[in-house]
Structure formats: structure tokens, C-alpha cells
Write an enzyme that holds these catalytic residues in place. Structure first.
Site, PDB file in Angstrom:
ATOM      1  CG  ASN A  10      -1.805   1.106   1.467  1.00 28.57           C
ATOM      2  OD1 ASN A  10      -1.646   2.097   0.494  1.00 28.57           O
ATOM      3  ND2 ASN A  10      -2.431   1.180   2.161  1.00 28.57           N
ATOM      4  NE  ARG A  92      -4.445   3.623  -1.770  1.00 27.85           N
ATOM      5  CZ  ARG A  92      -3.952   4.839  -1.076  1.00 27.85           C
ATOM      6  NH1 ARG A  92      -3.055   4.822  -0.493  1.00 27.85           N
ATOM      7  NH2 ARG A  92      -4.846   5.964  -1.353  1.00 27.85           N
ATOM      8  CG  HIS A 183      -8.384   8.685   0.569  1.00 27.98           C
ATOM      9  ND1 HIS A 183      -8.530   9.922   0.836  1.00 27.98           N
ATOM     10  CD2 HIS A 183      -7.147   8.288   0.515  1.00 27.98           C
ATOM     11  CE1 HIS A 183      -7.293  10.648   1.342  1.00 27.98           C
ATOM     12  NE2 HIS A 183      -6.325   9.480   0.934  1.00 27.98           N
ATOM     13  CG  HIS A 211      -8.596   8.454   4.656  1.00 26.90           C
ATOM     14  ND1 HIS A 211      -8.186   7.144   4.936  1.00 26.90           N
ATOM     15  CD2 HIS A 211      -7.409   9.189   4.475  1.00 26.90           C
ATOM     16  CE1 HIS A 211      -7.077   6.874   4.767  1.00 26.90           C
ATOM     17  NE2 HIS A 211      -6.500   8.326   4.576  1.00 26.90           N
ATOM     18  NE  ARG A 244      -2.168  14.995  -2.408  1.00 23.97           N
ATOM     19  CZ  ARG A 244      -2.701  13.895  -1.984  1.00 23.97           C
ATOM     20  NH1 ARG A 244      -3.738  13.590  -2.493  1.00 23.97           N
ATOM     21  NH2 ARG A 244      -2.169  12.987  -1.256  1.00 23.97           N
ATOM     22  CG  PHE A 287      -1.931  17.816  10.918  1.00 21.35           C
ATOM     23  CD1 PHE A 287      -2.515  18.383   9.921  1.00 21.35           C
ATOM     24  CD2 PHE A 287      -2.637  17.683  12.202  1.00 21.35           C
ATOM     25  CE1 PHE A 287      -3.600  19.283  10.285  1.00 21.35           C
ATOM     26  CE2 PHE A 287      -3.723  18.613  12.459  1.00 21.35           C
ATOM     27  CZ  PHE A 287      -4.346  19.511  11.390  1.00 21.35           C
ATOM     28  CB  ILE A 335      -5.057  14.144  10.812  1.00 18.28           C
ATOM     29  CG1 ILE A 335      -3.598  14.417  10.093  1.00 18.28           C
ATOM     30  CG2 ILE A 335      -5.757  15.174  11.466  1.00 18.28           C
ATOM     31  CD1 ILE A 335      -3.718  15.295   8.815  1.00 18.28           C
ATOM     32  CD  GLU A 388      -5.518   2.908   2.714  1.00 18.34           C
ATOM     33  OE1 GLU A 388      -4.611   2.796   3.163  1.00 18.34           O
ATOM     34  OE2 GLU A 388      -6.142   3.780   2.048  1.00 18.34           O
TER      35      GLU A 388
END
Ligand code: AMP
Length: 401
Positions: A10, A92, A183, A211, A244, A287, A335, A388
Site C-alpha cells: 500500500n 493498492r 481513498h 479519511h 495539496r 500535521f 490525523i 486498507e
């Protein structure tokens, strides 16, 4: 007795996760993550469970390619017993383009489609393809047992009004320009896990799934079907993310081009790699830094406040699509699962819709994988650990059987 294992890869925009998962019990035999690839101004970290690796050189894992080679050469290949137990590989893949609507066994033409769809997911598809090629090279006997599981599959049933842009229709018809979402593997897992937690049939579940990681998106699910999502043609649309920008007025691009003489390549780099939390905090896309400095550093506060405000706007607009039928608001991702502050700032702005936190429960970070953070009178608010890899393993086994 020999095991039958699925090797799952992934690759996200800033991390590479891998797992060896038992194909019957879905228990993890081995799992690892290389974090913070490409994250600006932060340390790259490396973790594995169930295996001890010593004397590794962190600095060399600055790209997905390095990290993947390390994993294969130092873990998978050296453990011959594991190597022989792998029966399939699940990858993925973020974007399946216009043609791919569900998981598929990988062959040359699928690789070609993934490559072509790279234009819609520039940070991801190329890395996903790299993983596929490396694995086929290293495990040639499993050449026909590599499965691609696509994030975009989850959005195949978006209504036309949610996936079309207000641009000439020919661009959709001829070139496939539409909102594809991303996602999807995570949102799909969250939908199923939430149904299990609240004991509701998937076919009748209604949730808003947030997410929130280095990439971030919100999806609204009605009766088990995703009816809208914040990411669009590419994973650049929607929320403010690590590097982004999320939604902007497209005129900003004309402005940069016409008044600042910027090349398209530079503009793309600015919006995908220099914006978001990094651009607003003027420090880092990590973050944890902005959260830690929230009360002492104006720039960090600005980044977190804008991140939460944008999230509030998406949640509230999606709320009206399911309104009273809503079963839960769910937070996940690096997060979403860890930031007490983001959940607090976000939910406090949603009180008029019926959401209220229990401060005590919200602070219970890290004690459990899945926990409820809402007060008694609130619409349920859950924190659910996304997985995932399990979702990819299940799809892989389904296809190779
Ligand atoms: P993901 O893409 O889901 O792996 O999430 C990565 C993001 O989660 C990075 O921006 C991290 O800084 C952030 N993150 C991870 N742990 C925490 C934490 N304890 N508090 C706040 N943010 C975190």
C-alpha cells in the site's frame, strides 16, 4: 504446516505500508510501514511488527523505490520460509481511469491502463506501478497472481450529478473528465467496519466518513453506496491536505500563468507539493508539528484552523444528503485517528447539526483501535482505524480463487 499468505503493498503519497496476511484467517503474519517519505522537513521513520531488523540506514528510504527494495531484499527474500508461503500479491492502485470499475488480476494491458491513468493521480499511480513491476520481477512464479485493487472502484455508483463538472459534456464523453474520487479502499473498509461496530446491515448504512491523513477526503455513504466524495478527477480536489491545496478557484492558475510567468509544471508542483498544511504553516506538512504548536505559533494555528474549517464545510453539506438517516460521523487516517484537536475543532463547529463530543472520550487516543467520542445526546461520532491492507487482501483472495 505451510501458510498461505497474501503480500499486500500500500503506497500512499508519504508512506509505504506492507503486510503479509493469512489468506484464511486474515491475521497479519508480518506488517511494516515506512513513514514520511517525501514529507518536507521531518524525519523518516521505519517500523515493523513481528520481525526484528537491525542496522538499517534510515536516510536511504527517501523514495518509495528505495523503501520497496529494502523491504523485498531485507525481509521477504531473506526469510525463505515466508517467501515460499506467498500465494498472491495485492496492490493498492489509486486511479483506475475511465475503464476499470473493480479489482482485477494484473496483466500487461492492466499495467498500461494504470500507466495511462497516472495523469489523473500523478503522486500515486506511478509509485503503484513501480511496486507492481518490482514484485513481478522478484516473484516471477506469482506473475499471474498479482491483483490491483483500485481506490476509484468505490465511486462507480456516484450519481451523475455528483461526478460531472460544469464543463462542456464532450470532455466527459470523449476524454473521461469526471470526478473519480480517491481513498475508496479506506472508505470502503470504514463503511464495513462501522456497520459491524453499530450492528447494522451494510445495505442500509448511512455515514459520513472522514479519511484525514497526508491526503484527506470525505465521503458520504447512503444505504451502503457512496453518493458523493470530496476528491475529484484527481486527489487534488477537496480538503486542504499535507502538501495539496484542495479546492481553489481555477483562476488562480490563470493568474500564476499570466501575471507571474509560471510554467504549468511549476504551478502543478506548487499546488500538489508546496501547498496545504506545508504552504499555510510555512514550516512542514507533518500535521504533528502544527498540532503541537497550535497555541504558540500563529502559522501552525492558521494551518489547523483552515484544515478544520474546510472539513466542517464538507461534512455539513454532506449531512444534508442523508440528514436524519445518519448513523455516524466517522474519523480515520493518521490525523483523524490521532488528532484530538482536529476532532474537537471540527465537531465544535457542527453542534447545530446535532454533533457533540464527549471530551473525555475524545481524549482517549491510542487506548483502543475503534472508539466512540460523542456525548450521549449526540449523533454517534466514531474513531475507526482504517485497514486498507485487509480490504486489499480480501479482494486479492476473492479474485485469485
Ligand atoms: P496517513 O497519511 O494516514 O499516514 O497520515 C499522515 C498524517 O497524519 C501526517 O500529517 C502526520 O503528521 C499525521 N499524524 C500522525 N500521527 C499524528 C498525531 N498523533 N497527531 C496529529 N497528527 C498525526
Amino acid at each position: 504446516m505451510s501458510k498461505k499468505l497474501v503480500f499486500v503493498i500500500n503506497s500512499g503519497s508519504s508512506s509505504l505500508k506492507f503486510s503479509l496476511i493469512d489468506s484464511k484467517s486474515y491475521k497479519r503474519f508480518l506488517t511494516g510501514i515506512v513513514e514520511c517519505l517525501y514529507l518536507i522537513n521531518t524525519n523518516i521513520s521505519w517500523k515493523t511488527k513481528n520481525i526484528s531488523i537491525k542496522n538499517f540506514f534510515l536516510k536511504s528510504y527517501s523514495t518509495h523505490e528505495n523503501a520497496l527494495e529494502f523491504i523485498i531484499n531485507n525481509i521477504i527474500k531473506k526469510k525463505i520460509d515466508i517467501f515460499n508461503d506467498i500465494i498472491s500479491v495485492g496492490h493498492r492502485v489509486v486511479h483506475g481511469g475511465k475503464k476499470i470499475k473493480s479489482s482485477v488480476i494484473i496483466n500487461e494491458s492492466i499495467m498500461d491502463i494504470i500507466k495511462k491513468a497516472s495523469c489523473f493521480a500523478p503522486l500515486h499511480n506511478s509509485v503503484n506501478l513501480l511496486g507492481i513491476k518490482l514484485l513481478i520481477k522478484i516473484l516471477p512464479f506469482l506473475r499471474k497472481k498479482n491483483v490491483a485493487v483500485f481506490d476509484t472502484s468505490f465511486y462507480q455508483r456516484l450519481p451523475e450529478k455528483a461526478y460531472l463538472y460544469g464543463i462542456p459534456y464532450i470532455f466527459y464523453k470523449k476524454y473521461g473528465i469526471r470526478r473519480y474520487g480517491a481513498h475508496g479502499i479506506s472508505h470502503s473498509y470504514i463503511m464495513k467496519k462501522t456497520a459491524e461496530i453499530i450492528c447494522k446491515d451494510i445495505m442500509s448504512i448511512n455515514i459520513i466518513s472522514c479519511h484525514l491523513g497526508n491526503g484527506a477526503s470525505v465521503s458520504v455513504i447512503k444505504n451502503g453506496i457512496c453518493i458523493d466524495t470530496s476528491m475529484g478527477l484527481t486527489p487534488l480536489e477537496g480538503l486542504v491536505m499535507g502538501t495539496r491545496s484542495g479546492d481553489i478557484d481555477p483562476s488562480f492558475i490563470f493568474y500564476l500563468y499570466e501575471n507571474m510567468n509560471m510554467e504549468i509544471k511549476e504551478i502543478k508542483n506548487l499546488l500538489t507539493k508546496k501547498s496545504g498544511i506545508l504552504g499555510l504553516s510555512e514550516e512542514t506538512s507533518d500535521f504533528r508539528f502544527s498540532e503541537k504548536k497550535y497555541f504558540s505559533n500563529k502559522k501552525a494555528k492558521r494551518a489547523v484552523d483552515i484544515f478544520s474549517y474546510k472539513l466542517v464545510k464538507y461534512i455539513s453539506s454532506y449531512f444534508f444528503l442523508i440528514a436524519k438517516e445518519i448513523d455516524a460521523l466517522v474519523f480515520t487516517g493518521g490525523i483523524g485517528q490521532n488528532s484530538v484537536l482536529v476532532r474537537k475543532l471540527t465537531v465544535s463547529q457542527l453542534s447545530s447539526l446535532g454533533f457533540e463530543l464527549s471530551e473525555k472520550f475524545n481524549n482517549e487516543n491510542g487506548f483502543k483501535n475503534n472508539f466512540c467520542i460523542s456525548s450521549k445526546k449526540s449523533i454517534p461520532i466514531l474513531v475507526v482505524s482504517t485497514d486498507e491492507e485487509i480490504e486489499i487482501a480480501k479482494e486479492t483472495i476473492r479474485l485469485i480463487n
